[in-house]
Structure formats: C-alpha cells, structure tokens
Design a protein around this motif. Structure first.
Motif, PDB file in Angstrom:
ATOM      1  N   LEU A  11       0.823  -1.218   0.000  1.00 45.18           N
ATOM      2  CA  LEU A  11       0.000   0.000   0.000  1.00 45.18           C
ATOM      3  C   LEU A  11       0.855   1.266   0.000  1.00 45.18           C
ATOM      4  O   LEU A  11       0.527   2.256  -0.670  1.00 45.18           O
ATOM      5  N   ALA A  12       1.977   1.236   0.755  1.00 45.84           N
ATOM      6  CA  ALA A  12       2.759   2.453   0.990  1.00 45.84           C
ATOM      7  C   ALA A  12       3.208   3.155  -0.300  1.00 45.84           C
ATOM      8  O   ALA A  12       2.941   4.360  -0.454  1.00 45.84           O
ATOM      9  N   PRO A  13       3.868   2.458  -1.259  1.00 45.82           N
ATOM     10  CA  PRO A  13       4.286   3.191  -2.457  1.00 45.82           C
ATOM     11  C   PRO A  13       3.118   3.731  -3.275  1.00 45.82           C
ATOM     12  O   PRO A  13       3.203   4.831  -3.820  1.00 45.82           O
ATOM     13  N   PHE A  14       2.011   2.953  -3.336  1.00 41.37           N
ATOM     14  CA  PHE A  14       0.841   3.426  -4.064  1.00 41.37           C
ATOM     15  C   PHE A  14       0.309   4.704  -3.433  1.00 41.37           C
ATOM     16  O   PHE A  14      -0.025   5.665  -4.116  1.00 41.37           O
ATOM     17  N   LEU A  15       0.233   4.689  -2.100  1.00 41.95           N
ATOM     18  CA  LEU A  15      -0.268   5.845  -1.371  1.00 41.95           C
ATOM     19  C   LEU A  15       0.609   7.059  -1.654  1.00 41.95           C
ATOM     20  O   LEU A  15       0.115   8.157  -1.956  1.00 41.95           O
ATOM     21  N   ILE A  54      -4.107  17.351   0.946  1.00 40.21           N
ATOM     22  CA  ILE A  54      -3.545  16.189   0.248  1.00 40.21           C
ATOM     23  C   ILE A  54      -2.078  16.011   0.632  1.00 40.21           C
ATOM     24  O   ILE A  54      -1.639  14.904   0.969  1.00 40.21           O
ATOM     25  N   THR A  55      -1.303  17.112   0.605  1.00 43.00           N
ATOM     26  CA  THR A  55       0.126  16.950   0.870  1.00 43.00           C
ATOM     27  C   THR A  55       0.388  16.588   2.337  1.00 43.00           C
ATOM     28  O   THR A  55       1.383  15.959   2.636  1.00 43.00           O
ATOM     29  N   SER A  56      -0.538  17.005   3.238  1.00 43.15           N
ATOM     30  CA  SER A  56      -0.309  16.663   4.646  1.00 43.15           C
ATOM     31  C   SER A  56      -0.423  15.159   4.853  1.00 43.15           C
ATOM     32  O   SER A  56       0.085  14.621   5.832  1.00 43.15           O
ATOM     33  N   MET A  57      -1.106  14.469   3.924  1.00 45.24           N
ATOM     34  CA  MET A  57      -1.212  13.020   4.063  1.00 45.24           C
ATOM     35  C   MET A  57      -0.037  12.291   3.424  1.00 45.24           C
ATOM     36  O   MET A  57       0.096  11.075   3.571  1.00 45.24           O
TER      37      MET A  57
END
Lengths: 404, 169
Positions: free
Chosen positions: A84-88, A131-134
């Motif tokens: 999940l991490a790289p996709f996120l 968005i960038t904070s995530m």
C-alpha cells in the motif's frame, strides 16, 4: 454527444486528468535526467551521455530497467501495508497536482470547462495542503511495514521532520492569503497582476520576502531533499525508508519524491511569483511571440549541436528533437495559438527556475545533522514565519482602521 | 441515479467498512489506517453536502495531523499485535442485541425523518457551496466568544500536556 452535454464536468475532467497525467509522468522522468545532468555539470562531469543524444533516452532505459527487475518482498514484512505504501505515496503526490492552474481560467473548451486546471476549487489551497499533509503516510508506513531497522528509523525521522516543517510551511503562506483575501489559486494569481513603476511586477514575493524564504526552506525539508534528506541519509541509514523496496515499487517512491518537488515548486510560483502571469507589462506586445521564439531558439541550438558534435545514431535522435522544437515553436507563433500558450509558458518557465534551484542546492550544500534540523525548524523557522504572519496581519489591521 | 447519489453510497459503505475494520484489526497500524479511511470517506460526504471548507479541514486536521501523530506514536512504541481474550458473556448476550436495537432505532428515526428521498434526489445539496468568507463572518462576528473560549481551552490543554510530560525533570 448527448452524454457530453449532460456531463460536461465529468468528460472534461477525465480528458484533462489523462492529458495531465501523461505530461506529468513524462516531466517526472525527464526531471531525473535534468537533475543528473545539472549535478554532473556542477561537479565537472558529463552525466548521462550514451543512451540517446545527451543521454536523452536515459529515463526510458531507467524505467524499463525498473520494470524488469525482480520485485522482492521481505518475508517478515507486513504484506498489505508494504504494498500500500508506495501506491499511497505516488497517488497522493499526483493528486495534489490536480489543483494547480497552469493557465488563465478564461481559456475554455467543451461547454465552458477551464482548460488549464483540473479542479478550480474555491479553497484550492486548503485542499492542496490537505492532500500533501497526508503524504507522510507513504514514507512512515513504508518504514514500518518493511520490518527492519534502517527503514523504521528512516520512517520515524521523516515523520518527525515532515510534521515539524509542515507547521512553518503552512504559516509562511498565510501572509500571502492575507494579501489576496482568497484561497482560490486563480484569484491569488490575478491579484498579483499589474506593475509597480510600470516595470516591477506586483508579485507577492516583494512584500512577502520573509514568508517566501521561510516557504522555500520549509518546502525543501518537506520534500526530504538535500540538505534535509535525513530520512534517506545514505551514510547513516543505507537508504532510509525505502531500503527494502525494489523494482517498480522503488521507482514509485522515486516518482512521488519528484512529484512533490514539482508540487511545491508550482505552489511557490503561484503564491509568490504570479503563477501564469507574464512578468512584462501588457503593453509590451512582442511578448506574445516569446514562447514560440524561445522554442525555435532551442531548435536552432540543437541543429547546431547536431551538425557539429553528434555522430551516428545520436545525430538522428537529435535531428528529431530539433525538428520537434522547430515545428512546435512555429506553431506557437501562429496568432490563433499564441494566446493559449502564454500562461503555460510562463508558468513552466518559473517552475523550471525553482526546480533548477532545488538541484543547485543539492549540488552545493552538505547535509544537516538531525538535532540541527529539528532546532532549525522549531527554533528559527517557526518563530520567523509566525512573526511574518503577525507583522502582515498588523499592517492590514492598521490599514483597515485608518480607511475603515 | 445521479453521480452524487452513487458517490454517497460508495463513501457511506467505505466509512462503515473502515469503522468495522478498525474494531476487528489486531495490528494497531491497520486499525489506524482503517480510521483514516473513515475520515476520508466522511470528508467526501461533507463535500457532497456542499461543505467544502469542513471537508478540507476534516482531511487536514484529522487525517493529516492527528492520525499522523497516532501512526508515529504506534511506530515509536512499536506496539505489538493485540491479544484476543475470550468474549465476555455479558457483551455477547446483552451487548449484541442492544447494539442491534440501537441500529434499528436509528434507522427508524431516519426513515421517519424522510432523509432518504432528499439524499436520493440530490436536493440536500445547496446550489452554492458555502464560501470561506461566509464562514469566517459567522465565526468571527456571531460566534466570536465561543471561538475565543475554545482556543483558550486548547491553549490550557497544550500547557497541561507539557507540564504532565515534563513532571520528572
């Protein structure tokens, strides 16, 4: 056709997203080439040179190599989160670009939809920050799910760093918002139109120079770049959070980092340098032909290079580049096309300056120590950006009290 | 079947799914991720109601700040997977039926309030999204005192947290 007239927003958005995705992905690939080339020249080297003329096909070769590498997943890792991490990371980094306006909002296509921005939200800036904070999740989760020492340390460091610098990043921007009185990107840009003394553009960078410097520093830290690249400090942490990642998942982290670089450069351009506005007064009519002339100049230089230096297949490749830039440059000179390329041209030019600055900093400055990084962020950057905010607010409050 | 209608059900389902996963998950990180899913689904629901600002702040504050802190704390403490004990008998025989009764009651009241047709027709969506200008006028004119009081309360909480954290020194 009926479907298009019923759902103009949907159709236009899908078209814009597809085109923008293609452009951004290509730009990200060539950004790696640009960075390697510039850093190489700073260090008196040639950089990529053999794959294609001037190494122009190097990004393609790198991409293919990443695709064909074996994709290793550590057996002790947390499978789901590890994938999940790289996709996120990549998805969030690319989503942020959807809010960026690349040109004036009065240029429209099917049923009055704006061409140059995917989503012209009233509170675009807030959404972009949301968005960038995530974005920190991609890095933190990658570090945690790899289930090994160095990635965990890298992930922890980067979470701490991104949280710390996000405060200064957001605060440094509020001064601009006070000037513009809006959270909409196009309004912030249009507010910067006009010139002082007929030549100095009324960009926010002049009244907000302190805010701009804070923003620039915090933005470099936020994207984990040199001199703030502690999360992946090679000498200490192997490769930080993406140590265990291989093949295309590694490439996704790489692309996410470059996409974040592009986003913060775009944001700096919009907030402080007038976005898609031209730096010259409107009365200078010749500037309409500047994009085309600039591209043709590049084409002529490429032609010179092709004839004098290139041999063999590189000659053929550079001929293609030459012809492309000459033809596109000539197209941009057409009176029907010229008004449309003004906005994107100036926007891209300003963003490129910032990207060059990024690479320049990387080629020049050594890395911070971790405690220096933290004390710099909390003890210097945060107070300065706070003082800037209070100063700007006071300036406007006094102004309102005088004029009512 | 219009687009907001479909989006509403997708996000509602995602929110419920995230909430259930949050309770079922044994790894703390998975639970935190499920909670983030709930937050984002809720943000989209706010967006469907025309509350752009609330939606953005929902993501910015909850998903972007608070949950990042949660995830970091879980990573720092390196929390192990939860151990499951046997269900308590009371929870099984009294809690579950009562839970269903509550669910039924909520569904009943929602049905009587005729929310369904409003949502389905998209009539609940205001024509103009509430601008930040309107919001700030309300907040800083009409609700100035509650706003200031809340910020003061938060300041006290921050100071209290610092004192509690540094008590040993």
């Amino acid at each position: 056709m009926e479907f298009i007239s019923q759902h103009p927003v949907l159709v236009a958005s899908v078209i814009k997203i597809a085109v923008l995705l293609f452009i951004v992905m290509t730009a990200l690939a060539y950004l790696t080439w640009f960075e390697r080339k510039v850093v190489a020249h700073i260090q008196s080297r040639w950089g990529p040179y053999y794959v294609g003329a001037h190494g122009l096909l190097q990004p393609l070769a790198d991409g293919l190599k990443f695709l064909f590498k074996e994709d290793v997943t550590p057996p002790t890792s947390d499978r789901l989160v590890y994938v999940l991490a790289p996709f996120l990371a990549l998805a969030l980094a690319l989503t942020a670009i959807a809010f960026i306006p690349f040109g004036p909002p009065d240029k429209t296509f099917i049923y009055g939809q704006k061409i140059f921005v995917v989503s012209d939200s009233n509170i675009g800036l807030l959404f972009l920050f949301a968005i960038t904070s995530m974005g920190v999740y991609g890095v933190a989760l990658a570090g945690w799910s790899s289930n090994s020492k160095y990635p965990l340390l890298g992930g922890l460091r980067s979470s701490a760093q991104m949280i710390s610098y996000e405060v200064s990043l957001t605060l440094s921007v509020v001064g601009v918002l006070l000037i513009a009185g809006s959270l909409q990107f196009n309004q912030i840009i249009e507010n910067q139109g006009g010139h002082w003394w007929h030549f100095l553009p009324e960009w926010n960078v002049f009244p907000q120079i302190v805010g701009f410097l804070c923003y620039l520093t915090a933005a470099i830290a936020e994207t984990n770049r040199v001199p703030f690249d502690l999360p992946e400090a090679e000498t200490e942490l192997v490769a930080g959070f993406h140590t265990e990642y291989s093949s295309f998942k590694f490439a996704m982290f790489f692309m996410a980092e470059y996409a974040n670089m592009v986003t913060v450069s775009c944001l700096a351009t919009i907030l402080f340098f007038g976005g898609w506005l031209s730096p010259f007064p409107d009365s200078w009519h010749w500037q309409l032909y500047l994009p085309g002339a600039g591209l043709m100049a590049v084409g002529i230089y490429c032609a010179y290079d092709t004839i004098t230096r290139m041999r063999g297949i590189a000659r053929l490749q550079l001929t293609v580049v030459t012809l492309l830039s000459l033809v596109i440059g000539a197209l941009c000179l057409l009176p029907a096309v010229a008004p449309y390329v003004q906005g994107p041209f100036w926007f891209t030019a300003k963003v490129l300056v910032f990207l060059f600055f990024y690479v320049w900093v990387r080629g020049t400055l050594p890395r911070f120590r971790y405690d220096q990084l933290m004390s710099f962020g909390w003890k210097l950057l945060l107070p300065v950006s706070l003082a800037n905010l209070v100063g700007t607010a006071l300036w406007y409050a006094v102004g309102w009290m005088r004029h009512g | 079947m219009n687009l907001p209608f479909i989006l509403f059900f997708i996000c509602a389902l995602l929110a419920v799914l995230g909430a259930v996963l949050l309770i079922i998950a044994r790894e703390p990180i998975h639970a935190a991720l499920s909670l983030i899913l709930v937050m984002i689904a809720l943000a989209v629901l706010y967006l469907l109601l025309g509350a752009e600002f609330i939606a953005a702040v929902q993501i910015l504050v909850y998903a972007g700040a608070i949950m990042v802190l949660f995830v970091t704390v879980i990573m720092v403490l390196n929390a192990e997977a939860e151990e499951r004990t046997d269900f308590s008998k009371i929870a099984k025989w009294v809690g579950l039926p009562l839970g269903f009764v509550l669910l039924f009651a909520i569904a009943h009241w929602l049905y009587r309030a005729h929310v369904g047709p409003v949502v389905a027709s998209g009539a609940g969506i205001p024509a103009h999204a509430l601008s930040t200008w309107d919001l700030s006028t309300e907040l800083f004119r009409h609700y100035l005192f509650p706003f200031e009081a809340t910020s003061f309360l938060i300041l006290i909480a921050v100071l209290g947290a610092m004192i509690l954290a540094r008590r040993d020194e």
